[in-house]
Scaffold this active site. Sequence first.
Site, PDB file in Angstrom:
ATOM      1  N   TYR A 160       3.744  -7.069   4.203  1.00  0.00           N
ATOM      2  CA  TYR A 160       3.408  -5.851   4.388  1.00  0.00           C
ATOM      3  C   TYR A 160       4.083  -4.217   4.217  1.00  0.00           C
ATOM      4  O   TYR A 160       3.785  -3.468   4.705  1.00  0.00           O
ATOM      5  CB  TYR A 160       3.038  -5.895   6.140  1.00  0.00           C
ATOM      6  CG  TYR A 160       1.967  -6.533   6.487  1.00  0.00           C
ATOM      7  CD1 TYR A 160       2.062  -8.087   6.161  1.00  0.00           C
ATOM      8  CD2 TYR A 160       0.804  -6.146   6.819  1.00  0.00           C
ATOM      9  CE1 TYR A 160       0.701  -8.688   6.355  1.00  0.00           C
ATOM     10  CE2 TYR A 160      -0.279  -7.021   7.092  1.00  0.00           C
ATOM     11  CZ  TYR A 160      -0.502  -8.397   6.826  1.00  0.00           C
ATOM     12  OH  TYR A 160      -1.542  -9.222   6.999  1.00  0.00           O
ATOM     13  N   LYS A 237       6.073 -21.114   7.046  1.00  0.00           N
ATOM     14  CA  LYS A 237       5.698 -21.915   5.785  1.00  0.00           C
ATOM     15  C   LYS A 237       6.844 -22.357   5.152  1.00  0.00           C
ATOM     16  O   LYS A 237       6.991 -22.124   4.139  1.00  0.00           O
ATOM     17  CB  LYS A 237       4.643 -21.298   5.182  1.00  0.00           C
ATOM     18  CG  LYS A 237       3.935 -22.175   3.957  1.00  0.00           C
ATOM     19  CD  LYS A 237       3.044 -23.119   4.535  1.00  0.00           C
ATOM     20  CE  LYS A 237       2.906 -24.227   3.229  1.00  0.00           C
ATOM     21  NZ  LYS A 237       1.910 -25.429   3.955  1.00  0.00           N
ATOM     22  N   ASP A 338       0.160 -23.991   8.232  1.00  0.00           N
ATOM     23  CA  ASP A 338      -1.254 -24.513   7.984  1.00  0.00           C
ATOM     24  C   ASP A 338      -1.433 -25.395   9.316  1.00  0.00           C
ATOM     25  O   ASP A 338      -2.606 -25.632   9.874  1.00  0.00           O
ATOM     26  CB  ASP A 338      -1.346 -25.241   6.726  1.00  0.00           C
ATOM     27  CG  ASP A 338      -0.140 -26.199   6.319  1.00  0.00           C
ATOM     28  OD1 ASP A 338       1.004 -26.233   7.217  1.00  0.00           O
ATOM     29  OD2 ASP A 338      -0.202 -26.517   5.020  1.00  0.00           O
ATOM     30  N   ASP A 362      -1.102 -12.154  11.184  1.00  0.00           N
ATOM     31  CA  ASP A 362      -2.471 -11.509  10.963  1.00  0.00           C
ATOM     32  C   ASP A 362      -3.396 -12.565  10.958  1.00  0.00           C
ATOM     33  O   ASP A 362      -4.514 -12.373  11.520  1.00  0.00           O
ATOM     34  CB  ASP A 362      -2.369 -10.876   9.647  1.00  0.00           C
ATOM     35  CG  ASP A 362      -3.327  -9.811   9.319  1.00  0.00           C
ATOM     36  OD1 ASP A 362      -4.139  -9.592  10.135  1.00  0.00           O
ATOM     37  OD2 ASP A 362      -3.354  -8.974   8.585  1.00  0.00           O
TER      38      ASP A 362
HETATM   39  O1  LIG Z   1      -4.377  -2.208   8.527  1.00  0.00           O
HETATM   40  C1  LIG Z   1      -5.257  -2.797   7.900  1.00  0.00           C
HETATM   41  O2  LIG Z   1      -6.242  -2.482   7.245  1.00  0.00           O
HETATM   42  C2  LIG Z   1      -5.564  -4.315   8.358  1.00  0.00           C
HETATM   43  C3  LIG Z   1      -4.300  -4.767   9.226  1.00  0.00           C
HETATM   44  C4  LIG Z   1      -4.822  -5.924   9.921  1.00  0.00           C
HETATM   45  O3  LIG Z   1      -5.618  -6.915   9.572  1.00  0.00           O
HETATM   46  C5  LIG Z   1      -4.168  -6.198  11.130  1.00  0.00           C
HETATM   47  O4  LIG Z   1      -3.217  -5.842  11.682  1.00  0.00           O
HETATM   48  O5  LIG Z   1      -4.618  -7.023  11.818  1.00  0.00           O
HETATM   49 MG   LIG Z   2      -6.010  -8.449  10.740  1.00  0.00          MG
END
Ligand SMILES: O=C(O)CCC(=O)C(=O)O
Ligand SMILES: [Mg+2]
Length: 473
Positions: A160, A237, A338, A362
Site C-alpha cells: 500500500y 504468509k 490462507d 484488507d
Molecule cells: O482505498 C481504497 O480504495 C480501498 C481501500 C480498502 O479496500 C480498505 O481500506 O479496506
Molecule cells: Mg478493503
Amino acid sequence: MYEKITPPSTGEKITFNNGEPTVPDNPIIPFIRGDGTGIDIWPAAQKVFDAAVDVAYKGKRKISWFKIYAGDEACELYGTYQYLPQDTLTAIQEYGIAIKGPLTTPVGGGIRSLNVALRQIFDLYACVRPCRYYAGTPSPHKNPEKLDVIVYRENTEDIYLGIEWRQGSEIGDRLIKYLNTELIPATPEHGKKQIPLDSGIGIKPISKTASQRLVRRAIKHALQLPKHKQMVTLVHKGNIMKYTEGAFRDWGYELATSEFRQQCITERESWILSNKEKNPNITTQENARMVDPGFDALTTEKQAQIVKEVETVLNSIWDTHGNGKWQDKVMVNDRIADSIFQQIQTRPDEYSILATMNLNGDYLSDAAAAIVGGLGMGPGANIGDECAIFEATHGTAPKHAGLDRINPGSVILSGVMMLEYLGWQEAADLIKKGIGDAIANREVTYDLARLMEPPVEPLKCSEFAEAIIKHFS
Ligand SMILES: O=C(O)CCC(=O)C(=O)O
Ligand SMILES: [Mg+2]
Ligand SMILES: NC(=O)C1=CN([C@@H]2O[C@H](COP(=O)(O)OP(=O)(O)OC[C@H]3O[C@@H](n4cnc5c(N)ncnc54)[C@H](OP(=O)(O)O)[C@@H]3O)[C@@H](O)[C@H]2O)C=CC1
C-alpha cells in the site's frame, strides 16, 4: 487559515496527551461525506449520532460537525483534480479526529487511494476493524455469533506504500534489468531466477518499526478484553515471503516476549509449560518431541534447536508463567494467512485479535464482515498516536449510490467506535442497542432483508436510521 471552509462558530478542539484524547463537552469533529453511497449514508449516520448524544446527555454534550471535503465533492468545490485539498488536511491536523464516508479509487491508473493517503499522511498506523455479531442478523453461516474478532491491520506500509512501476515504463525496465543482472545473481539463494521483462513491478516493504508498533497496540487492546478473549494472532504468509511476512511474525513474537514478557505467553511456550505441568518428570527431549510431533523426522541440528528452545523456556519463565499461571496471560500465536481464512469459518471462537500486515488485513476484514452480516455491518477506525479517522470497511458501492437503499450500519458503527474513543460510552451503547433492536425486529435494509427467512420488506437507508433512533428507548 482555511481557503474555502469555515469551522463551526461553537465548539472546542479535542487535545491529545500521550496519545489519549482529552474531550470537551462540545467537540468540533470534521467529517467527509464520501463518494458514491456516501451521499446516502452520511446524512443517515449523522442523524443517529446527534440523536444518541442528545438522548444520552440531554444537551450537556453535543458534537459540532465541521464539513470538510475529499474525493468528487472536493473537486466540485476546489477545482479539477483537487481530490484532497490542503484545507482538509489542515482541519484533520488541527482537530485530531475525523469521520469519513468511502472514497473512490480507480483501478489500473488515475489517482492513488485517498483513503490510503490519509492514513499515511497522519501516520494512522493501526486500522482496527471489529467483526461481531448482532442477534438476528441473517448470515450465510450457521453460527455467526461464534465470530467475535478484531482485525488489527498495519496501515502505512506493505504494497500500500504504492511504490510500483508500470510494465514498459523506463524506470520499471531499468529496475528489472538491474535486478536481473546485478542483485539476483549476487544472491545465491535466488539461483538462476529472472524477472520477465514484460512485468509491472511493485515493492513490498515491511519494517520492524511499523510491525512492532502495530503488534504493541494490538497487545494493549487484548489486555483490556475479558480474560477469555485475551489473545493476539499474528497473521502472515511467512512460509512464502520469508523476509517480509515471516519477519512480521518474528518481530511480533520478539515484541510480545520482551516488552510484554510478564503479560504474554506464546502458544509454543504454553505447550512446553503444560507438558511439564502434566508430567513434572518429563525430560527435555520428551517435551521437545511433544511440542513438534514430527520431531523424529527432523535433522539432528533442528532437533537440537527445539531441545534448546524447551530448555530456554523452562529456565526463563517457569517461575513466572508455570504451574498454570500462563493461562492468565495474553496468548500470542500465529497462523498462516490462507489458513486463517478457513479458521475464522471453521473455528471462529478460537480467535480474538488478528494482527495483520496491510494487504492481508484488507482481505481478511471484508471476509470476517461477511460472516457477521456483510459489508453493511463492518465498522473501522484508523488510529495513530495523535490522530484518528473513523471509516467503514466497505467502499463507495457505486451501483447503489443516491438510491437511499444502502445499509448505513458500518459508518454508524464506526461512529460508535468514535464515541467510545471519546469516552462517550452512554451514547455509543444507545446506538448499539438501537441497531440490535432494529435488526431483532427485522427492520433492516436490502442487504440484510434479502438474507432473512422468511423474507422481509427492506427499509430505506434513511428509514433504517430512524428505526435505530426509535429503538433508543
Ligand atoms: O482505498 C481504497 O480504495 C480501498 C481501500 C480498502 O479496500 C480498505 O481500506 O479496506
Ligand atoms: Mg478493503
Ligand atoms: N475506505 C474506503 O473508502 C474504501 C474505498 N473503496 C473504493 O470503493 C470503490 C468501490 O469498491 P467495490 O470493490 O465495489 O467495493 P464496495 O465495498 O464499495 O462494494 C462492494 C459490494 O459490497 C456491498 N456493500 C458495500 N457497502 C455496503 C453497505 N454499506 N451496505 C450493504 N452492502 C454494501 C455491496 O454488495 P451488493 O451489491 O451485493 O449488495 C457492494 O456492491 C472503489 O473505488 C474502491 O477503491 C473500497 C474499499 C474501502
